[in-house]
Motif scaffolding. Structure first.
Motif, mmCIF file in Angstrom:
data_model
loop_
_atom_site.group_PDB
_atom_site.id
_atom_site.type_symbol
_atom_site.label_atom_id
_atom_site.label_comp_id
_atom_site.label_asym_id
_atom_site.label_seq_id
_atom_site.Cartn_x
_atom_site.Cartn_y
_atom_site.Cartn_z
ATOM 1 N N UNK A 1 -5.284 -16.604 23.715
ATOM 2 C CA UNK A 1 -4.702 -17.659 22.898
ATOM 3 C C UNK A 1 -5.425 -17.844 21.699
ATOM 4 N N UNK A 2 -6.118 -16.797 21.331
ATOM 5 C CA UNK A 2 -6.896 -16.886 19.803
ATOM 6 C C UNK A 2 -5.783 -15.861 18.972
ATOM 7 N N UNK A 3 -5.008 -16.387 18.320
ATOM 8 C CA UNK A 3 -4.249 -15.757 17.463
ATOM 9 C C UNK A 3 -3.491 -16.527 16.279
ATOM 10 N N UNK A 4 -2.817 -15.958 15.259
ATOM 11 C CA UNK A 4 -2.296 -16.730 14.311
ATOM 12 C C UNK A 4 -0.949 -17.606 14.671
ATOM 13 N N UNK A 5 -1.084 -18.671 14.646
ATOM 14 C CA UNK A 5 0.073 -19.617 15.416
ATOM 15 C C UNK A 5 1.361 -19.260 14.717
ATOM 16 N N UNK A 6 1.227 -18.793 13.427
ATOM 17 C CA UNK A 6 2.509 -18.589 12.616
ATOM 18 C C UNK A 6 3.296 -17.278 12.790
ATOM 19 N N UNK A 7 2.346 -16.368 13.060
ATOM 20 C CA UNK A 7 3.049 -14.871 13.498
ATOM 21 C C UNK A 7 2.419 -14.530 14.918
ATOM 22 N N UNK A 8 1.876 -14.879 15.638
ATOM 23 C CA UNK A 8 1.432 -14.622 17.024
ATOM 24 C C UNK A 8 0.505 -13.175 16.783
ATOM 25 N N UNK A 9 -0.051 -12.944 15.705
ATOM 26 C CA UNK A 9 -1.076 -11.903 15.545
ATOM 27 C C UNK A 9 -2.430 -12.252 16.168
ATOM 28 N N UNK B 1 -7.113 -25.558 2.871
ATOM 29 C CA UNK B 1 -8.612 -25.182 2.887
ATOM 30 C C UNK B 1 -8.899 -23.697 2.858
ATOM 31 N N UNK B 2 -9.992 -23.058 3.256
ATOM 32 C CA UNK B 2 -10.177 -21.891 3.174
ATOM 33 C C UNK B 2 -11.078 -21.333 4.343
ATOM 34 N N UNK B 3 -11.272 -22.183 5.442
ATOM 35 C CA UNK B 3 -12.097 -21.790 6.702
ATOM 36 C C UNK B 3 -11.122 -21.026 7.575
ATOM 37 N N UNK B 4 -11.554 -19.993 8.334
ATOM 38 C CA UNK B 4 -10.754 -18.852 9.060
ATOM 39 C C UNK B 4 -10.401 -19.769 10.268
ATOM 40 N N UNK B 5 -11.249 -20.602 10.871
ATOM 41 C CA UNK B 5 -10.854 -21.617 12.106
ATOM 42 C C UNK B 5 -11.861 -22.437 12.257
ATOM 43 N N UNK B 6 -11.705 -23.709 11.817
ATOM 44 C CA UNK B 6 -12.760 -24.654 11.483
ATOM 45 C C UNK B 6 -13.190 -25.338 13.038
ATOM 46 N N UNK B 7 -12.292 -24.736 14.201
ATOM 47 C CA UNK B 7 -12.699 -25.338 15.399
ATOM 48 C C UNK B 7 -13.656 -24.330 16.179
ATOM 49 N N UNK B 8 -13.648 -23.439 15.683
ATOM 50 C CA UNK B 8 -14.535 -22.172 16.375
ATOM 51 C C UNK B 8 -15.785 -21.807 15.800
ATOM 52 N N UNK C 1 -5.970 -12.208 11.862
ATOM 53 C CA UNK C 1 -7.018 -13.548 11.786
ATOM 54 C C UNK C 1 -5.948 -14.472 12.193
ATOM 55 N N UNK C 2 -6.746 -15.773 12.407
ATOM 56 C CA UNK C 2 -6.312 -16.793 12.701
ATOM 57 C C UNK C 2 -5.237 -17.459 11.691
ATOM 58 N N UNK D 1 -3.980 -15.115 9.445
ATOM 59 C CA UNK D 1 -3.470 -13.983 8.732
ATOM 60 C C UNK D 1 -2.144 -14.125 8.009
ATOM 61 N N UNK D 2 -1.370 -15.124 8.333
ATOM 62 C CA UNK D 2 0.080 -15.345 7.356
ATOM 63 C C UNK D 2 -0.316 -15.874 5.962
ATOM 64 N N UNK D 3 -1.219 -16.775 6.240
ATOM 65 C CA UNK D 3 -1.712 -17.520 4.848
ATOM 66 C C UNK D 3 -2.345 -16.385 3.981
ATOM 67 N N UNK D 4 -3.354 -15.515 4.723
ATOM 68 C CA UNK D 4 -3.741 -14.697 4.039
ATOM 69 C C UNK D 4 -2.835 -13.638 3.075
#
Length: 765
Positions: free
Chosen positions: A743-751, A635-642, A378-379, A381-384
């Motif tokens: 370019x749609x990935x978790x910015x912290x892990x690259x997943x 927050x709790x949103x997966x990706x508020x931009x998309x 997930x965008x 995923x690390x926070x999950x």
């Protein structure tokens, strides 16, 4: 699948249990379709046995006391797929151009059989032609020596690679001068590898298989054991039969999480009965995991406060929190500020359901949380992952017998590869260990992960790639970008057992190097060899193939890595030939670099092997604070931009006839799909809202994440009414990968965010 009367070809409600006679029938069909002789059939009896070989499928650990057979349906498929009697020999390639092979399905490509000879691509004839090993190594070495900057070469590793091969591979790459290690873990559990060290000081699970014998509750979140790690079902079955509540959070109803008939249980087989798995099954909305986890913690804190107000001791483990953690007050404030209306909207669950799950958690002294890629891909995923750790820490459920966190790895040694050095971010300890053991100073700069590697290739910054197994181009998102980028390389080398689509994306120089499989005898100058693997619970054990190799031309992965290294590094500091002659010497060097492997050779001689040190299991926290950390997620949103509120969220999924990008067949038995993969699973209420019906042909289009991002489409899919959370849809991986931009990935892990793609669905044009 949802009940309905409409007939759709290849779609039918499955009424049975996971396992049972259906699993035995599937094993029989796999044997009949791939294997030829009785010796091959007896191979299955050696899978996951102390005297046999490790299954090339999932990384679920072996019990200390193995049964008469320790393989599952999909493990049998993996073994028969590798031990097939079919061959993709030079004659096969002489009969087919790559343009012709490109039209084949992914299933048909691998079903052509085992690769038997080194092959090099000939552009004039559009065919792979046989070459000698010496010529292959010479060509590769000459090209690699020609690159002035080692950072322009990418070195990919598949998780089926043994510890010995992976260690030699990272050693070669670092002596070459690079830390570019795009790895399959980047696509699956990198969020675990990044998130858990910040929370508890180690990027691995903290439980052992024996902990499941002592737990009081199990929470299964975002995974499908019936298909992806079926041997886990036996463990869940035993827990269920002793009354342990098993709480499931998953968008789709998955049969393996509902009920299981053990093929080894004569009563269940003869009576056609089954054991219930899930005590409660909550269908969380795709992308709603943080909302659920925060909701459970919010409910737990409220119940704790109420218990104290009533004169009780409360529900939190305050002694543990005070002695072992930091950040509790900030977490409590974050949860207090979060409205239940927001939690319900984003999770898709009611407050009552979330509070009921929290009650089960609070009533159990020892809790295990299991999770898979439904959490990590997930965008956020690390926070999950970190919110899972928060939940466990609130009641001291890490470092206690029968409790802990259990990330479910996919590939059989994806965790081991990381342990022995396959990482783009080398630690100081790793670099110092290599210099101490081998006498050269490896580079300390950060390398590329999988997304960064493909971005560098697409931009023309990287010129070559070496793939130690895998099907990288197909496994990655965005084939619209990735496929032409791979075709623009100067060099592509693939070490493989079977043909796949990535091999058809030819560079200026493309070479296929056929390797031994896990099932086959590995004989080197020093005699017959064993390799080692690490499972999901940090157990390291030996694996020893038993079958005659598919071709006399095959070489082991360690031997291939050594051959490339010797051809590339004329002044190498490493005795490659000596190490390959006796893998025990490789293990000695692993021990020299990584002290946790002390007495490596001695300990793998013990049946079942040994467990690597997991400090958090004994409440030793190797974090910067020296304690376990409660970490916040905004927050709790997966990706508020998309996508916006009206977008559906699509998760890519594997079928039951599939392992990662390997397609064993075209059926998905537990979901009621037969002979096809061109389907999208949608909740019946969403279908009604969209004016669609079960069986309609639809187009799935992305809701662009960025203003300049064009929609991506998966066209001509058959919609299947299914028990999936409202607002959520699912389609098969890798066919749906084109919906996800690179370019749609978790910015912290690259997943990559394979499990939460904002889409719209409309009738096919």
């Amino acid at each position: 699948m949802a009940k309905h009367d409409d007939e759709v070809p290849g779609v039918k409600t499955y009424e049975g249990s996971a396992g049972g006679w259906g699993a035995l029938g599937a094993v029989a069909r796999a044997l009949k379709g791939q294997m030829a002789i009785a010796e091959d059939v007896r191979t299955l009896m050696r899978v996951n046995q102390p005297w046999g070989f490790d299954c090339p499928g999932c990384a679920w650990p072996d019990p200390k006391h193995t049964s008469s057979f320790e393989f599952c349906e999909n493990g049998a498929k993996a073994v028969t797929w590798e031990a097939t009697s079919k061959r993709a020999a030079p004659e096969f390639f002489a009969e087919h151009t790559l343009a012709q092979l490109w039209e084949w399905s992914d299933h048909a490509l691998e079903d052509a059989g085992r690769l038997t000879h080194p092959m090099a691509y000939d552009r004039a004839s559009d065919r792979y032609l046989p070459i000698s090993w010496d010529e292959a190594f010479a060509r590769i070495g000459a090209l690699l020596r020609g690159y002035k900057d080692p950072a322009t070469v990418e070195f990919y590793t598949s998780g089926r690679t043994s510890n010995e091969a992976a260690f030699l591979y990272q050693l070669f790459v670092r002596e070459y001068g690079s830390n570019n290690f795009p790895d399959c873990s980047n696509m699956c559990h990198e969020a675990t590898s990044v998130g858990l060290p910040q929370s508890i000081g180690v990027g691995k699970g903290t439980v052992t298989l024996e902990d499941f014998d002592h737990c009081d509750a199990i929470f299964s979140i975002g995974h499908n054991p019936g298909t992806n790690h079926p041997r886990m079902l036996s463990t869940l079955r035993e827990a269920s039969r002793r009354g342990v509540p098993i709480v499931v959070f998953n968008p789709l109803k998955e049969r393996g999480l509902e009920r299981f008939a053990a093929p080894q249980d004569p009563v269940e087989m003869l009576t056609l009965s089954a054991t219930p798995i899930a005590t409660t099954y909550y269908q969380v909305k795709v992308g709603g995991d943080v909302a659920v986890l925060k909701g459970m913690m919010k409910a737990l804190l409220a119940a704790d406060a109420a218990a104290i107000a009533d004169g009780g001791e409360g529900l939190l483990d305050r002694e543990f929190i005070a002695a072992h953690t930091t950040g509790f007050e900030a977490l409590a404030a974050d949860l207090e500020a979060l409205a239940w209306s927001t939690i319900q909207a984003h999770s898709g669950l009611s407050r009552a359901d979330i509070e009921a799950a929290a009650q089960v958690y609070a009533a159990a002294k020892r809790v295990i949380v299991c999770y898979g890629m439904g959490i990590t891909q997930h965008r956020h995923g690390t926070s999950n992952v970190q919110q899972l750790a928060n939940l466990l820490l609130l009641r001291g459920n890490i470092g206690r017998e029968g409790a802990g966190i259990c990330p479910l790895r996919g590939h059989s040694n994806v965790q081991g590869d990381r342990t022995v050095g396959i990482t783009e971010i080398p630690s100081r300890a790793l670099l110092d260990g290599i210099e101490r053991a081998f006498g050269f100073a490896p580079p300390d700069s950060r390398g590329h992960n999988a997304v960064e590697a493909l971005q560098a290739i697409a931009a023309g910054r990287s010129k070559a790639i070496i793939c130690l197994g895998g099907n990288l181009a197909v496994a990655m998102p965005d084939p619209q970008t990735v496929f032409p980028a791979m075709r623009g390389l100067e060099l592509a080398v693939h070490v493989a057992t079977k043909l796949n689509r990535s091999h058809l994306l030819t560079a200026r120089e493309s070479i296929l190097l056929p390797c031994l499989g896990r099932t086959e005898r590995d004989v080197q100058a020093g005699g017959r060899q064993s390799v080692t693997v690490e499972d999901s619970m940090s157990m390291v054990h030996a694996s020893r193939g038993t079958l005659k190799p598919a071709s006399e031309q095959l070489r082991s992965e360690p031997a291939i890595v050594a051959g490339i290294a010797q051809a590339t590094l004329p002044e190498t500091k490493v005795d490659w030939a000596g190490l390959v002659a006796d893998y025990a010497l490789i293990r000695d060097k692993i021990e020299a670099v990584f002290p946790d492997f002390h007495r490596f050779n001695e300990r793998i001689a013990v049946p079942g092997g040994f467990r690597l040190d997991v400090p958090a299991s004994r409440r030793e926290w190797r974090t910067a604070s020296g304690k376990a950390n409660f970490l916040l997620c905004a927050g709790v949103e997966e990706d508020p931009r998309a996508g916006g509120a009206d977008a559906l969220r699509l998760a890519t999924i594997r079928s039951h006839d599939q392992y990662n990008t390997t397609i064993y067949g075209l059926d998905d038995r537990y979901r009621g799909i037969a002979g096809r993969r061109d389907v999208v699973f949608v909740n019946p209420r969403d279908l009604q809202r969209l004016g669609l019906a079960h069986g309609d042909l639809v187009d799935v289009e992305t809701v662009a994440a960025h203003a300049d991002g064009p929609p991506r489409a998966l066209r001509g899919q058959t919609v299947v009414a299914y028990e999936i959370a409202p607002g959520s849809v699912a389609a098969y991986y890798p066919e749906a990968n084109g919906l996800l931009a690179l370019d749609q990935y978790d910015e912290r892990s690259g997943t990559p965010a394979y499990k939460s793609i904002p889409v719209s669905i409309r009738r096919a044009r």
